[in-house]
Design an enzyme around this catalytic site. Structure first.
Site: not given
Length: 496
Positions: A262, A267, A274, A285, A346, A348
């Site tokens: 990933k 993010d 968030k 991330d 996001e 996955r």
């Protein structure tokens, strides 16, 4: 960048700014854990330990100057904790942490270091060298990375055995690649976007002497390939997504492994934004993609007889008039339609497209690695990753490999009874279940994108990938380079 070499010379005869020795705790008081020192040195160190009230507990580091009988300008005593009950040999992870704590303590005040924590056991020698390299890591915010951050480290071994030299050489490769991965994680997000991440990897591949091939899919190629998951995540950003593929293909490999990482370069949470507290850590991330890139290069540089292909799924999850909405439906690489319930889940989605691409080459095994869920941290804390998979023998193999290099994983279930949480009347599958058990339903979702018959493991390393607290052992503040060692060790398990 730190350098590592080995020697069989007596530790006290080496010219260095610092000599690192272990200090073992015990029922009869702490003792310096090194044979072969001059008697005057042993007496002086024993007196210093007594006067200073040292305990030898793990994490305790003390630097002494003016020690008689030694050529190094100072002696650093690093705590090993209590000796193991089963014998005199310390666990390799104890040595990693002790060496890392010592090197971090001396910092930039020692440009040359002699490390004498292990004798003639290759695992112990390698572990102490790995810990020392990691402890010497410093991120350079001006962009030079680790280039000027490390000392020359001479690892004292008990003999000239090839296995001991090999352990130090392996530690040098692994240390450099973990440091590079940590550099990527620590890079500010305005300087590391999907395209510039790809450029950094391309440059590293070109600079490496190893034979690794590089290719990148831009947004047009991703669209033609039907990778709707990663395109949907990246559609709200001015910096379009990329999937980078790295391939190491030795002659007559013993196995073919695929790693998928990933790579969310930042993010925001998208339209489930968030909270500001902690959002600054979301530059991390992309740690899974960094670990995969570093592991492929390390496998190639070590010359493993295993073919390793890495897929870096790179996107930026932002908010704009074009950003993904809750309840959007996208079509993935394998034709599966997915209802997106939460734009902050996001990771996955980008992984799923990468896993489809990896599965099309029918590898012997597939691992995805990601800072995927906050539920992992709640369940297992900051130091233990969650491990799930579709093949018990393979997950056991990965966990064993990870344990051997000091990266803890705990096997979690993929309950069949939780699969209905992902049912939806609007698509083939929803991408998220309830908050309770969220780490597990994320794994259940990803399982849908594994090719038939391929052993697969999912590693959720949301906690271990980034250390927001104080440094500890060989773990620095910020990006840790976690996961690189496990992926390399897994490949080595197939090569041996």
């Amino acid at each position: 960048m730190p350098t590592l070499r080995s020697t069989t010379r007596d530790a006290h005869t080496i010219s260095a700014d610092a000599l690192v020795l272990g200090l073992a705790a015990g029922p009869d008081g702490p003792t310096v854990a090194r044979e072969g020192l001059p008697k005057e040195t042993v007496r002086h160190l024993a007196d210093a330990v007594d006067v200073l009230g040292l305990t030898g507990k793990a994490g305790e580091v003390t630097r002494l100057v003016g020690v008689p009988g030694v050529r190094p300008r100072s002696v650093v005593l690093t705590g090993l904790g209590d000796p193991p009950a089963a014998g005199p040999a310390y666990d390799p992870e104890v040595l990693r942490r002790a060496a890392g704590a010592a090197l971090r303590a001396v910092g930039k005040t020692a440009s040359t270091v002699a490390l004498a924590l292990a004798g003639d056991d290759p695992a112990a020698v390698g572990a102490s060298a790995e810990g020392a390299y990691a402890g010497a890591y410093r991120y350079d915010p001006k962009g030079a990375g680790t280039a000027d951050a490390g000392p020359e480290i001479t690892v004292v071994t008990g003999s000239k055995a090839a296995a001991l030299r090999g352990a130090v050489e392996r530690a040098a490769v692994l240390g450099a690649r973990r440091a590079w991965a940590a550099d990527l994680v620590n890079t500010p997000p305005n300087l590391l976007r999907p395209d510039s991440f790809a450029d950094r990897v391309r440059s590293e591949v070109r600079a490496s002497k190893a034979k690794v091939s590089f290719s990148v899919m831009d947004e047009d190629a991703l669209r033609k390939a039907g990778c709707g998951g990663i395109l949907g995540v990246g559609q709200g950003s001015d910096n379009p997504p990329r999937i980078v593929t790295l391939s190491y293909a030795p002659a007559r490999p013993k196995a073919r492994i695929a790693y998928v990482g990933k790579g969310i370069t930042f993010d925001t949470g998208g339209y489930r934004i968030k909270p500001i507290e902690g959002m600054e850590h979301m530059k991390s991330d992309m740690a899974g993609a960094a670990a995969v890139a570093a592991a492929v290069l390390a496998a190639a540089e070590l010359g493993l007889r295993v073919a390793v292909t890495g897929y870096l799924c790179l996107a930026e999850n932002m908010i704009s008039g074009g950003a993904q909405r809750p309840s959007d439906v996208v079509t993935m690489r394998n034709g599966t339609t997915v209802e997106v319930l939460d734009p902050d889940a996001e990771g996955r989605m980008v992984l799923a497209d990468g896993m489809c691409l990896a599965s099309e080459r029918t590898p012997d095994a597939l691992v995805d690695i990601a800072t995927l869920t906050g539920m992992q941290v709640i369940a297992l804390g900051d130091d233990i990753a969650g491990l799930m998979g579709n093949d018990e023998a393979f997950t056991t193999r990965l966990r064993s490999a990870a344990s051997g290099v000091g990266e803890a994983m705990w096997v979690m279930p993929l309950p069949v009874d939780y699969r209905p949480q992902l049912d939806t009347p609007f698509a083939d599958i929803a991408h998220k279940g309830s908050r309770a058990g969220g780490m597990l339903t994320a794994g259940i979702f990803l399982q849908e994108f594994v090719g038939e018959g391929i052993p697969w493991a999912h590693v959720d390393m949301a906690g271990p990938a980034y250390n927001a607290g104080a440094p500890k052992g060989y773990t620095p503040k910020g990006g840790t380079g976690w996961g690189v060692a496990s992926l390399v060790a897994l490949a080595e398990s197939y090569a041996s």
